[in-house]
Design a protein around this motif. Structure first.
Motif, PDB file in Angstrom:
ATOM      1  N   SER A  36       0.818  -1.208   0.000  1.00 58.12           N
ATOM      2  CA  SER A  36       0.000   0.000   0.000  1.00 58.12           C
ATOM      3  C   SER A  36       0.857   1.266   0.000  1.00 58.12           C
ATOM      4  N   ASN A  37       2.077   1.193   0.484  1.00 57.36           N
ATOM      5  CA  ASN A  37       2.946   2.368   0.524  1.00 57.36           C
ATOM      6  C   ASN A  37       4.062   2.306  -0.511  1.00 57.36           C
ATOM      7  N   LYS A  38       4.119   1.235  -1.266  1.00 54.41           N
ATOM      8  CA  LYS A  38       5.242   1.017  -2.165  1.00 54.41           C
ATOM      9  C   LYS A  38       5.242   1.971  -3.352  1.00 54.41           C
ATOM     10  N   TYR A  39       4.064   2.337  -3.792  1.00 52.35           N
ATOM     11  CA  TYR A  39       3.955   3.183  -4.964  1.00 52.35           C
ATOM     12  C   TYR A  39       3.341   4.520  -4.577  1.00 52.35           C
ATOM     13  N   ILE A  40       3.601   5.513  -5.355  1.00 48.89           N
ATOM     14  CA  ILE A  40       3.066   6.841  -5.074  1.00 48.89           C
ATOM     15  C   ILE A  40       1.867   7.051  -5.996  1.00 48.89           C
ATOM     16  N   PRO A  41       0.642   6.897  -5.475  1.00 50.30           N
ATOM     17  CA  PRO A  41      -0.512   7.130  -6.337  1.00 50.30           C
ATOM     18  C   PRO A  41      -0.624   8.620  -6.633  1.00 50.30           C
ATOM     19  N   SER A  80      -4.033  -2.625 -11.727  1.00 53.35           N
ATOM     20  CA  SER A  80      -4.889  -2.367 -10.567  1.00 53.35           C
ATOM     21  C   SER A  80      -4.133  -1.674  -9.432  1.00 53.35           C
ATOM     22  N   ASN A  81      -2.811  -1.824  -9.373  1.00 50.06           N
ATOM     23  CA  ASN A  81      -2.005  -1.164  -8.345  1.00 50.06           C
ATOM     24  C   ASN A  81      -1.391   0.152  -8.823  1.00 50.06           C
ATOM     25  N   GLY A  82      -1.761   0.594 -10.003  1.00 45.70           N
ATOM     26  CA  GLY A  82      -1.294   1.887 -10.487  1.00 45.70           C
ATOM     27  C   GLY A  82       0.145   1.891 -10.962  1.00 45.70           C
ATOM     28  N   ILE A  83       0.722   0.735 -11.197  1.00 46.77           N
ATOM     29  CA  ILE A  83       2.100   0.669 -11.653  1.00 46.77           C
ATOM     30  C   ILE A  83       2.171   1.033 -13.132  1.00 46.77           C
ATOM     31  N   LEU A  84       1.151   0.626 -13.868  1.00 47.57           N
ATOM     32  CA  LEU A  84       1.073   1.000 -15.273  1.00 47.57           C
ATOM     33  C   LEU A  84      -0.373   1.312 -15.613  1.00 47.57           C
ATOM     34  N   ALA A  85      -0.571   1.962 -16.753  1.00 49.83           N
ATOM     35  CA  ALA A  85      -1.911   2.334 -17.192  1.00 49.83           C
ATOM     36  C   ALA A  85      -2.144   1.777 -18.585  1.00 49.83           C
TER      37      ALA A  85
END
Length: 134
Positions: A36-41, A80-85
């Motif tokens: 949950s904190n790994k990526y910067i949404p 789904s985790n916002g890593i790519l679109a």
């Protein structure tokens, strides 16, 4: 055997135990390694390209049939985790996707950006020295 415990961020550097392994680092700062904190949404970055470089479209690389379902699941997870679109409109740049199997059996999905790297106008930042940071 030495066991690493959580270290509160306000603990002075001199009072923190040595970090000898990746596991020590994860045990001391677990909040930095949670999904949950790994990526910067909500963070958007725009890559500036040199307009003189002609865009390139690479053909898709073939995937072994047995990897296709795993790759699809991995791409859905990353989306789904916002890593790519997902891009559904035409685009000038298309890079080949490269899939490798890690030692633990998980998939590593990358792009082959050789042509794109030639076109990127890089931002230059001066890296601060330790004295400036402390």
């Amino acid at each position: 055997m030495y066991e690493t415990k959580y270290v509160h961020p306000s603990t002075p550097l001199a009072d923190r135990p040595a970090i000898n392994t990746k596991e020590d680092l994860k045990a001391m700062y677990p909040e930095c390694f949670q999904d949950s904190n790994k990526y910067i949404p909500d963070y958007k970055y725009r890559i500036h390209l040199n307009p003189d470089v002609k865009p390139t479209i690479h053909a898709a690389r073939r995937l072994p049939l047995e990897l296709k379902p795993r790759v699809k699941r991995k791409l859905q997870y990353m989306e789904s985790n916002g890593i790519l679109a997902k891009v559904e409109q035409p685009t000038e740049w298309v890079n080949s996707m490269v899939v490798e199997t890690k030692e633990n059996g998980d998939l590593r999905i990358c792009l082959d950006p050789n042509d794109l790297n030639e076109a990127i106008l890089r931002e230059h930042y001066r890296i601060p020295v330790l004295d400036e940071i402390t």
